[in-house]
Design a protein around this motif. Structure first.
Motif, mmCIF file in Angstrom:
data_model
loop_
_atom_site.group_PDB
_atom_site.id
_atom_site.type_symbol
_atom_site.label_atom_id
_atom_site.label_comp_id
_atom_site.label_asym_id
_atom_site.label_seq_id
_atom_site.Cartn_x
_atom_site.Cartn_y
_atom_site.Cartn_z
ATOM 1 N N HIS A 185 0.839 -1.211 0.000
ATOM 2 C CA HIS A 185 0.000 0.000 0.000
ATOM 3 C C HIS A 185 0.870 1.255 0.000
ATOM 4 C CE1 HIS A 185 -3.725 2.146 0.888
ATOM 5 N NE2 HIS A 185 -2.982 2.922 1.637
ATOM 6 N N VAL A 186 1.859 1.259 0.879
ATOM 7 C CA VAL A 186 2.726 2.435 0.963
ATOM 8 C C VAL A 186 3.530 2.589 -0.326
ATOM 9 C CG1 VAL A 186 4.655 3.461 2.203
ATOM 10 C CG2 VAL A 186 2.838 2.315 3.457
ATOM 11 N N ARG B 266 2.724 1.635 -3.300
ATOM 12 C CA ARG B 266 1.885 2.125 -4.394
ATOM 13 C C ARG B 266 1.756 3.654 -4.336
ATOM 14 N NH1 ARG B 266 -2.346 0.048 -7.059
ATOM 15 N NH2 ARG B 266 -3.825 1.302 -5.906
ATOM 16 N N ALA B 267 1.601 4.160 -3.122
ATOM 17 C CA ALA B 267 1.541 5.616 -2.980
ATOM 18 C C ALA B 267 2.865 6.240 -3.384
ATOM 19 C CB ALA B 267 1.198 5.978 -1.535
ATOM 20 N N SER C 72 3.220 6.266 -7.126
ATOM 21 C CA SER C 72 2.455 7.363 -7.707
ATOM 22 C C SER C 72 3.178 8.684 -7.493
ATOM 23 C CB SER C 72 1.065 7.405 -7.079
ATOM 24 O OG SER C 72 0.375 8.542 -7.476
ATOM 25 N N TYR C 73 3.761 8.853 -6.315
ATOM 26 C CA TYR C 73 4.466 10.101 -6.017
ATOM 27 C C TYR C 73 5.679 10.273 -6.929
ATOM 28 C CZ TYR C 73 7.191 13.466 -3.337
ATOM 29 O OH TYR C 73 7.925 14.555 -2.958
ATOM 30 N N SER D 126 6.180 8.870 -9.828
ATOM 31 C CA SER D 126 5.879 8.940 -11.255
ATOM 32 C C SER D 126 4.964 10.120 -11.565
ATOM 33 C CB SER D 126 5.248 7.637 -11.734
ATOM 34 O OG SER D 126 4.089 7.367 -10.989
ATOM 35 N N GLU D 127 4.954 11.112 -10.706
ATOM 36 C CA GLU D 127 4.201 12.330 -10.971
ATOM 37 C C GLU D 127 4.716 12.953 -12.268
ATOM 38 O OE1 GLU D 127 5.001 15.308 -8.146
ATOM 39 O OE2 GLU D 127 3.793 16.796 -9.188
ATOM 40 N N PRO D 128 3.831 13.274 -13.213
ATOM 41 C CA PRO D 128 4.303 13.712 -14.530
ATOM 42 C C PRO D 128 5.256 14.903 -14.488
ATOM 43 C CG PRO D 128 1.959 13.277 -14.589
ATOM 44 C CD PRO D 128 2.369 13.159 -13.168
ATOM 45 N N ALA D 129 4.973 15.880 -13.624
ATOM 46 C CA ALA D 129 5.836 17.061 -13.602
ATOM 47 C C ALA D 129 7.253 16.686 -13.166
ATOM 48 C CB ALA D 129 5.246 18.108 -12.664
ATOM 49 N N GLU E 143 8.973 14.895 -15.903
ATOM 50 C CA GLU E 143 9.333 15.818 -16.971
ATOM 51 C C GLU E 143 10.612 16.573 -16.606
ATOM 52 O OE1 GLU E 143 6.031 17.396 -19.612
ATOM 53 O OE2 GLU E 143 6.528 19.077 -18.328
ATOM 54 N N PRO F 51 7.845 15.887 -25.950
ATOM 55 C CA PRO F 51 6.542 15.253 -26.176
ATOM 56 C C PRO F 51 6.337 14.944 -27.658
ATOM 57 C CG PRO F 51 6.312 17.139 -24.746
ATOM 58 C CD PRO F 51 7.717 17.149 -25.233
ATOM 59 N N VAL F 52 5.673 13.837 -27.918
ATOM 60 C CA VAL F 52 5.413 13.438 -29.294
ATOM 61 C C VAL F 52 4.341 14.353 -29.864
ATOM 62 C CG1 VAL F 52 4.565 11.607 -30.769
ATOM 63 C CG2 VAL F 52 6.040 11.072 -28.846
#
Lengths: 144, 599
Positions: free
Chosen positions: A49-50, A52-53, A56-57, A59-62, A65, A76-77
């Motif tokens: 669970h931890v 996964r969070a 997500s943290y 792999s934050e798009p910003a 980038e 970006p394509v």
């Protein structure tokens, strides 16, 4: 007769008592295993669970980038880089009387997104172009 | 062996059970009784024997029953062993007490993480001053005075700090101070930060939702531990937010809003309102950052409303694309002069009215259709009712109580009625998707057939609207929104912001609503900026064609490849009939069309 039966019962009682004794300790051991496994599963589930969070943290798009901007040359394509296989042009077939000059080949010549293509193989036979034309994935689309 | 265990029966005197101790009269007690046949003693013995046998039988049966039951319970377990074991060990308990929120691809947007809270049992604290000093040395963010006062309070339970990290917990543990205790707790975290802040909302310190999805689904998230899957696509959301943030920054706008909606299902793939906030610090955010401009703010949307007005003329008024109105002179009504920003000063066909964004033509068309029917049409498109979205922040449209002709005229070009940007996106989706209005949603719809909607337009009108929207981008004010290959169609709108009784000419609210690809629209995009400034490269203009339209175009260019929309070679413009009408003008038709709309 009576004594024989008594001996049989006595033996049975002894066997049962021993069996029960062994069984009880086996059950206690199994329950310990079960508790350990349940605890491990709970710990793993919490870790998942931890994580996964955290995934997500991280792999934050910003954030990705920023990383890409500082370490890679990716952009970006854009729509100009998307096409279908069917839309790709075939190489024009050279006329037999015109010895083809080997000019540098690019996709989208003269545009900002021009892409250099690998050079041709040296002409060893008069028919390499014909073999190239038959190469594409859909031979039926090949023109003579 | 059997001979040893069961020795052959020795034949001897027949003795009944109990005979050995029975005192038979006239006999030596040691001597076995001899019983004569047909004597009363014999009868009594027979009775006793029968009773004994019956009793023994009953006992045997009872013990057999017990034995069978025991075997059944222990060996065969009565078929309930698994249930009993499951009840004794409730396996797979939920890790946390509140469900996760995921995006449409399963990326975690909000989740509870287990943490610990530090509290004190002040009765067990020996020296509050020393304890507080040591505690502050490892947790410097607690003010010393606060810690000291709480440790000296004498209460059995007083919080010192919530949500310690494992490292902080370890440091406090190493102090070894009596009276400091830890309590298992949970904390709501939003791993994507402010990316989807206005959709997700926020939670309070006890993890109860106070805004956004967290509040709308507070009960559901608190009771059901299954994750809640939103319609958002975090990649699209990021692209939209980044492009919009760039635009807000570049044009020095006060705020902005942008949305991407699936035109077929009503799912919102992105919903951005800037400025936004960190969901974990909702309380500290200023109120303008907390304000959701996309779903709660109601605005006079300006010329983007001409899309609705054109659809009204085509669908309800029964006009054809070749019909038109005279826009050569300003429209005088109720003391107002209604002018055109891009004045052409001539008769305009319906496509030209839209392409050149003519207020005069729109007003005349709305007047000829009539106020009542205009109101009914807007209501049919859901523009007069509160926006239906799974957020507590749902805006209520503002429109005049009494629908006068002047209202009909101003509403035709988007003034005098205030709706949320989401209203406009929803209505535009219905205009382009074949005429079916579907309620916007933030929850992912299951795959399969799109949900049933309400038909508000005929398929033919929707086809015409798509052609017209494409023309606005090809030839009209929306040229900067075009993305080669994606057949973008849309409409600009530049509203003047209302200020008390009037309008402020310098305070503009430009917006652009677009759909793509126009031959089979998949997505509707809206970009809106609040009070952008004119720049040298926009020649000082701050109208939608110069800021909102390129922003929407940039959003489409970023988002369309992500969404897997294949670019296609451009079609050869709209059908000949439309083009002829645009080119022709036809002065003779103009005034006549106002009197009686052709059926």
């Amino acid at each position: 007769m009576i004594r024989g039966i008594a001996i049989v019962w006595g033996g049975l009682v002894l066997a049962l008592a021993t069996g029960l004794f062994l069984l009880k300790y086996e059950v206690i051991a199994l329950e310990d295993d079960l508790a350990a496994l349940t605890g491990a599963i709970a710990a793993d589930r919490e870790a998942i669970h931890v994580l996964r969070a955290e995934w997500s943290y991280l792999s934050e798009p910003a954030y990705l980038e920023r990383l890409v901007g500082s370490h890679l040359d990716l952009v970006p394509v854009g729509p100009e880089r998307m096409t279908t296989l069917a839309a790709l042009p075939f190489r024009p077939v050279a006329r037999p009387d015109a010895p083809a000059p080997l000019a540098p080949r690019v996709l989208n010549p003269g545009q900002v997104d021009a892409i250099p293509l690998p050079g041709r193989k040296p002409m060893t036979a008069p028919r390499p172009l014909a073999t190239l034309v038959t190469l594409p994935l859909h031979p039926s689309r090949g023109r003579p | 062996m059997s001979a040893c265990l069961f020795p052959p029966r020795r034949r001897g005197q027949f003795l009944y059970p109990g005979d050995e101790i029975r005192d038979v009269p006239g006999r030596d007690p040691r001597q076995a009784a001899r019983v004569a046949l047909d004597s009363p003693t014999k009868a009594a013995i027979e009775v006793g024997r029968t009773r004994l046998a019956v009793t023994a039988g009953v006992f045997v049966i009872a013990f057999l029953v017990i034995a069978v039951r025991l075997v059944n319970l222990m060996a065969l377990s009565d078929g309930r062993a698994h249930e009993t074991a499951d009840a004794a060990l409730p396996a797979a308990q939920a890790v946390v007490q509140r469900g996760d929120v995921l995006d449409r691809n399963g990326v975690v947007l909000a989740t509870n993480l287990p943490t610990v809270n530090l509290y004190a049992d002040a009765r067990q604290v020996h020296d509050p001053d020393d304890t507080a000093a040591r505690l502050v040395s490892v947790l410097p963010d607690i003010p010393f005075e606060t810690a000291r006062a709480r440790l000296a309070s004498g209460r059995s339970f007083v919080y010192l700090r919530r949500n310690l990290t494992p490292r902080e917990q370890d440091l406090v543990n190493r102090l070894g101070l009596p009276g400091l205790e830890f309590e298992a707790a949970e904390r709501r975290v939003f791993p994507q930060g402010r990316l989807a802040a206005h959709v997700l909302g926020a939670t309070d310190v006890d993890n109860r939702g106070i805004a956004g999805i967290e509040r709308a689904f507070d009960d559901r998230l608190g009771t059901d531990n299954r994750p809640l899957r939103l319609s958002l696509d975090i990649r699209v959301q990021h692209a939209v937010r980044e492009v919009l943030a760039e635009a807000v920054d570049r044009f020095q706008a006060l705020a902005g809003a942008a949305m991407v909606m699936d035109a077929r299902t009503g799912e919102l793939l992105a919903l951005v309102s800037l400025p936004d906030y960190e969901p974990e610090r909702f309380g500290a955010a200023p109120s303008e950052a907390r304000f959701n401009r996309a779903t709660l703010g109601v605005y006079e949307m300006g010329s983007t409303f001409k899309l609705v007005n054109t659809a009204l003329g085509l669908e309800v008024g029964g006009y054809r694309l070749t019909d038109g109105f005279d826009a050569s002179h300003p429209l005088r009504m109720a003391g107002f002069r209604i002018k055109d920003f891009h004045a052409q000063g001539r008769w305009l066909s319906i496509p030209e009215i839209l392409v050149h964004s003519s207020n005069i033509g729109s007003g005349k068309m709305a007047l000829s259709v009539g106020g009542e029917r205009q109101k009914a049409f807007l209501d049919r498109l859901g523009l007069l009712s509160p926006v239906s979205i799974e957020l507590p922040e749902a805006g209520v449209p503002l429109y005049p109580e009494t629908w006068r002709p002047i209202n009909t005229v101003t509403i035709s070009y988007g003034h005098g009625i205030a709706v949320t940007p989401l209203h406009l996106v929803t209505a535009t989706a219905a205009l382009v998707n074949g005429g079916v209005l579907r309620a916007p949603t933030l929850l992912r719809r299951g795959s399969g057939a799109p949900p049933g909607g309400r038909r508000v337009l005929s398929v033919e009108t929707s086809d015409k609207m798509r052609q017209l929207m494409r023309m606005v981008v090809e030839e009209g004010t929306g040229g900067k929104a075009d993305v080669p290959g994606y057949l973008v169609g849309g409409k600009t709108g530049t509203a003047e912001k209302a200020n008390g009784g009037g309008y402020r000419a310098k305070a503009l609210l430009p917006s652009f609503v677009a759909a793509f690809p126009m031959d089979a629209p998949r997505y509707v995009v809206l970009a809106m900026l609040d009070e952008p400034k004119g720049l040298p490269e926009t020649h000082g203009f701050a109208t939608a064609g110069w800021n909102a339209a390129p922003t929407a175009g940039a959003i489409i260019a970023r988002v369309a490849p992500l969404l897997g929309v294949t670019p296609r070679p451009a079609i050869d413009g709209p059908p000949d009939g439309v083009r002829l009408a645009v080119a022709g003008g036809g002065p003779g038709l103009g005034e006549g069309a106002i009197g009686g709309p052709p059926r």
